[in-house]
Write a protein that holds these residues in place. Structure first.
Motif, PDB file in Angstrom:
ATOM      1  N   UNK A 108      64.487  18.023  52.431  1.00  0.00           N
ATOM      2  CA  UNK A 108      63.556  19.000  51.887  1.00  0.00           C
ATOM      3  C   UNK A 108      62.594  18.384  50.897  1.00  0.00           C
ATOM      4  N   UNK A 109      63.099  17.447  50.119  1.00  0.00           N
ATOM      5  CA  UNK A 109      62.265  16.758  49.118  1.00  0.00           C
ATOM      6  C   UNK A 109      61.098  16.042  49.781  1.00  0.00           C
ATOM      7  N   UNK A 110      61.355  15.337  50.867  1.00  0.00           N
ATOM      8  CA  UNK A 110      60.281  14.604  51.548  1.00  0.00           C
ATOM      9  C   UNK A 110      59.256  15.558  52.152  1.00  0.00           C
ATOM     10  N   UNK A 111      59.741  16.665  52.678  1.00  0.00           N
ATOM     11  CA  UNK A 111      58.835  17.641  53.274  1.00  0.00           C
ATOM     12  C   UNK A 111      57.962  18.290  52.193  1.00  0.00           C
ATOM     13  N   UNK A 112      58.562  18.597  51.047  1.00  0.00           N
ATOM     14  CA  UNK A 112      57.795  19.170  49.934  1.00  0.00           C
ATOM     15  C   UNK A 112      56.729  18.185  49.465  1.00  0.00           C
ATOM     16  N   UNK A 113      57.093  16.916  49.332  1.00  0.00           N
ATOM     17  CA  UNK A 113      56.124  15.902  48.904  1.00  0.00           C
ATOM     18  C   UNK A 113      54.961  15.815  49.887  1.00  0.00           C
ATOM     19  N   UNK A 119      48.055  19.301  50.279  1.00  0.00           N
ATOM     20  CA  UNK A 119      47.363  20.350  49.530  1.00  0.00           C
ATOM     21  C   UNK A 119      46.443  19.789  48.453  1.00  0.00           C
ATOM     22  N   UNK A 120      46.378  18.470  48.352  1.00  0.00           N
ATOM     23  CA  UNK A 120      45.430  17.857  47.435  1.00  0.00           C
ATOM     24  C   UNK A 120      46.013  17.268  46.172  1.00  0.00           C
ATOM     25  N   UNK A 121      47.337  17.285  46.034  1.00  0.00           N
ATOM     26  CA  UNK A 121      47.975  16.689  44.861  1.00  0.00           C
ATOM     27  C   UNK A 121      48.128  15.182  45.024  1.00  0.00           C
ATOM     28  N   UNK A 122      48.010  14.465  43.937  1.00  0.00           N
ATOM     29  CA  UNK A 122      48.396  13.053  43.896  1.00  0.00           C
ATOM     30  C   UNK A 122      49.909  13.019  43.695  1.00  0.00           C
ATOM     31  N   UNK A 123      50.625  12.328  44.576  1.00  0.00           N
ATOM     32  CA  UNK A 123      52.091  12.365  44.559  1.00  0.00           C
ATOM     33  C   UNK A 123      52.680  11.134  43.869  1.00  0.00           C
ATOM     34  N   UNK A 124      53.587  11.381  42.945  1.00  0.00           N
ATOM     35  CA  UNK A 124      54.441  10.331  42.375  1.00  0.00           C
ATOM     36  C   UNK A 124      55.863  10.689  42.784  1.00  0.00           C
ATOM     37  N   UNK A 125      56.381  10.007  43.786  1.00  0.00           N
ATOM     38  CA  UNK A 125      57.699  10.308  44.344  1.00  0.00           C
ATOM     39  C   UNK A 125      58.734   9.381  43.698  1.00  0.00           C
ATOM     40  N   UNK A 126      59.619   9.960  42.908  1.00  0.00           N
ATOM     41  CA  UNK A 126      60.637   9.171  42.206  1.00  0.00           C
ATOM     42  C   UNK A 126      61.870   8.913  43.059  1.00  0.00           C
ATOM     43  N   UNK A 127      61.981   9.600  44.203  1.00  0.00           N
ATOM     44  CA  UNK A 127      63.110   9.374  45.095  1.00  0.00           C
ATOM     45  C   UNK A 127      64.284  10.297  44.820  1.00  0.00           C
ATOM     46  N   UNK A 128      65.479   9.817  45.158  1.00  0.00           N
ATOM     47  CA  UNK A 128      66.690  10.642  45.050  1.00  0.00           C
ATOM     48  C   UNK A 128      67.595  10.133  43.938  1.00  0.00           C
ATOM     49  N   UNK A 129      68.527  11.010  43.514  1.00  0.00           N
ATOM     50  CA  UNK A 129      69.524  10.650  42.496  1.00  0.00           C
ATOM     51  C   UNK A 129      68.844  10.076  41.238  1.00  0.00           C
ATOM     52  N   UNK A 130      67.846  10.800  40.753  1.00  0.00           N
ATOM     53  CA  UNK A 130      67.042  10.305  39.633  1.00  0.00           C
ATOM     54  C   UNK A 130      67.625  10.800  38.309  1.00  0.00           C
ATOM     55  N   UNK A 131      67.978   9.901  37.393  1.00  0.00           N
ATOM     56  CA  UNK A 131      68.513  10.316  36.093  1.00  0.00           C
ATOM     57  C   UNK A 131      67.517  11.186  35.331  1.00  0.00           C
ATOM     58  N   UNK A 132      68.034  12.134  34.577  1.00  0.00           N
ATOM     59  CA  UNK A 132      67.182  13.055  33.832  1.00  0.00           C
ATOM     60  C   UNK A 132      66.233  12.314  32.892  1.00  0.00           C
ATOM     61  N   UNK A 133      66.750  11.282  32.242  1.00  0.00           N
ATOM     62  CA  UNK A 133      65.929  10.515  31.295  1.00  0.00           C
ATOM     63  C   UNK A 133      64.760   9.835  32.000  1.00  0.00           C
ATOM     64  N   UNK A 134      64.987   9.372  33.237  1.00  0.00           N
ATOM     65  CA  UNK A 134      63.933   8.735  34.025  1.00  0.00           C
ATOM     66  C   UNK A 134      62.827   9.732  34.346  1.00  0.00           C
ATOM     67  N   UNK A 202      61.237  28.802  48.176  1.00  0.00           N
ATOM     68  CA  UNK A 202      62.320  28.768  49.155  1.00  0.00           C
ATOM     69  C   UNK A 202      62.146  27.683  50.205  1.00  0.00           C
ATOM     70  N   UNK A 203      60.915  27.187  50.371  1.00  0.00           N
ATOM     71  CA  UNK A 203      60.688  26.165  51.380  1.00  0.00           C
ATOM     72  C   UNK A 203      59.476  25.327  51.002  1.00  0.00           C
ATOM     73  N   UNK A 204      59.218  24.311  51.800  1.00  0.00           N
ATOM     74  CA  UNK A 204      58.156  23.356  51.468  1.00  0.00           C
ATOM     75  C   UNK A 204      56.776  23.989  51.460  1.00  0.00           C
ATOM     76  N   UNK A 205      56.506  24.838  52.436  1.00  0.00           N
ATOM     77  CA  UNK A 205      55.189  25.471  52.504  1.00  0.00           C
ATOM     78  C   UNK A 205      54.961  26.374  51.299  1.00  0.00           C
ATOM     79  N   UNK A 206      55.981  27.127  50.937  1.00  0.00           N
ATOM     80  CA  UNK A 206      55.862  27.999  49.767  1.00  0.00           C
ATOM     81  C   UNK A 206      55.719  27.171  48.498  1.00  0.00           C
ATOM     82  N   UNK A 207      56.411  26.036  48.447  1.00  0.00           N
ATOM     83  CA  UNK A 207      56.321  25.167  47.263  1.00  0.00           C
ATOM     84  C   UNK A 207      54.882  24.722  47.028  1.00  0.00           C
TER      85      UNK A 207
END
Length: 216
Positions: A108-113, A119-134, A202-207
């Protein structure tokens, strides 16, 4: 074959984990003049939503989820070049996307990205299992005026970390520089309100739609 039939075929090949069929359906969609964004939004995304619901209900398991993801990736390889041409506009802002610490479910994360990028956003994809501090460090680094943080969690245990992200942003004094969206199966509007985030979807399109709305 009509547009709706093609979209239904895309959805069904995702549900059936039909990798070759999904790629072929994506080509068929483009040849029929269906915009790539619509093929993703009204075809692939709907299929992944059904797959996710089946997984949550324990009707299918991780191997089936992974095969559906491979089918989606095969279709995206066909659609991505056209999606880039169809971008709905630049300068919508910067979207920092990630999967919550303790969670490696990235379908779902990849689909949302992808949808946010279209939709015109510049994407910074941090990936999975990302610590809160990061996550907080990355928000602090971004100099853009419009920033939306989009985090996902498929499990209740990892979802709890979303509260910590909001708390850390407040402690660092940078909560006001970013809009916060959280998604994933266990995330509800009540949870978003409780932890002080801004929105969920609820889904990528809505996001993508919600992100555009809260950035206005």
């Amino acid at each position: 074959m009509g547009k709706q039939e093609i979209l239904d075929k895309l959805k069904d090949t995702i549900i059936k984990q039909d990798i070759n069929g999904c790629a072929a359906s994506a080509k068929e969609a483009l040849e029929a003049g269906v915009p790539a964004f619509e093929a993703i939004n009204n075809g692939l995304a709907l299929g992944m939503k059904i797959v996710g619901d089946k997984f949550e209900a324990a009707e299918i398991f991780l191997p089936q989820i992974m095969m559906s993801a491979k089918a989606m990736n095969a279709a995206m390889a066909v659609l991505a070049p056209e999606l880039e041409k169809e971008k709905m506009g630049e300068g919508k802002g910067t979207a920092i996307t990630y999967v919550q610490e303790g969670d490696i479910h990235d379908i779902g994360h990849r689909l949302v990205s992808t949808m946010l990028g279209a939709s015109g956003f510049t994407i910074i994809d941090l990936g999975v299992d990302v610590p809160n501090e990061k996550v907080v460090e990355e928000v602090a680094k971004v100099k853009a005026q419009k920033i939306v943080l989009v985090g996902s969690a498929l499990m209740t245990t990892s979802m709890l970390g979303q509260k910590d992200v909001v708390r850390l942003l407040n402690e660092e004094g940078i909560r006001d520089k970013v809009k916060i969206m959280f998604g994933g199966a266990p995330v509800t509007k009540a949870w978003i309100k409780e932890i002080g985030a801004d929105a969920t979807a609820e889904n990528a399109a809505e996001a993508a739609r919600v992100a555009l709305d809260i950035m206005k």
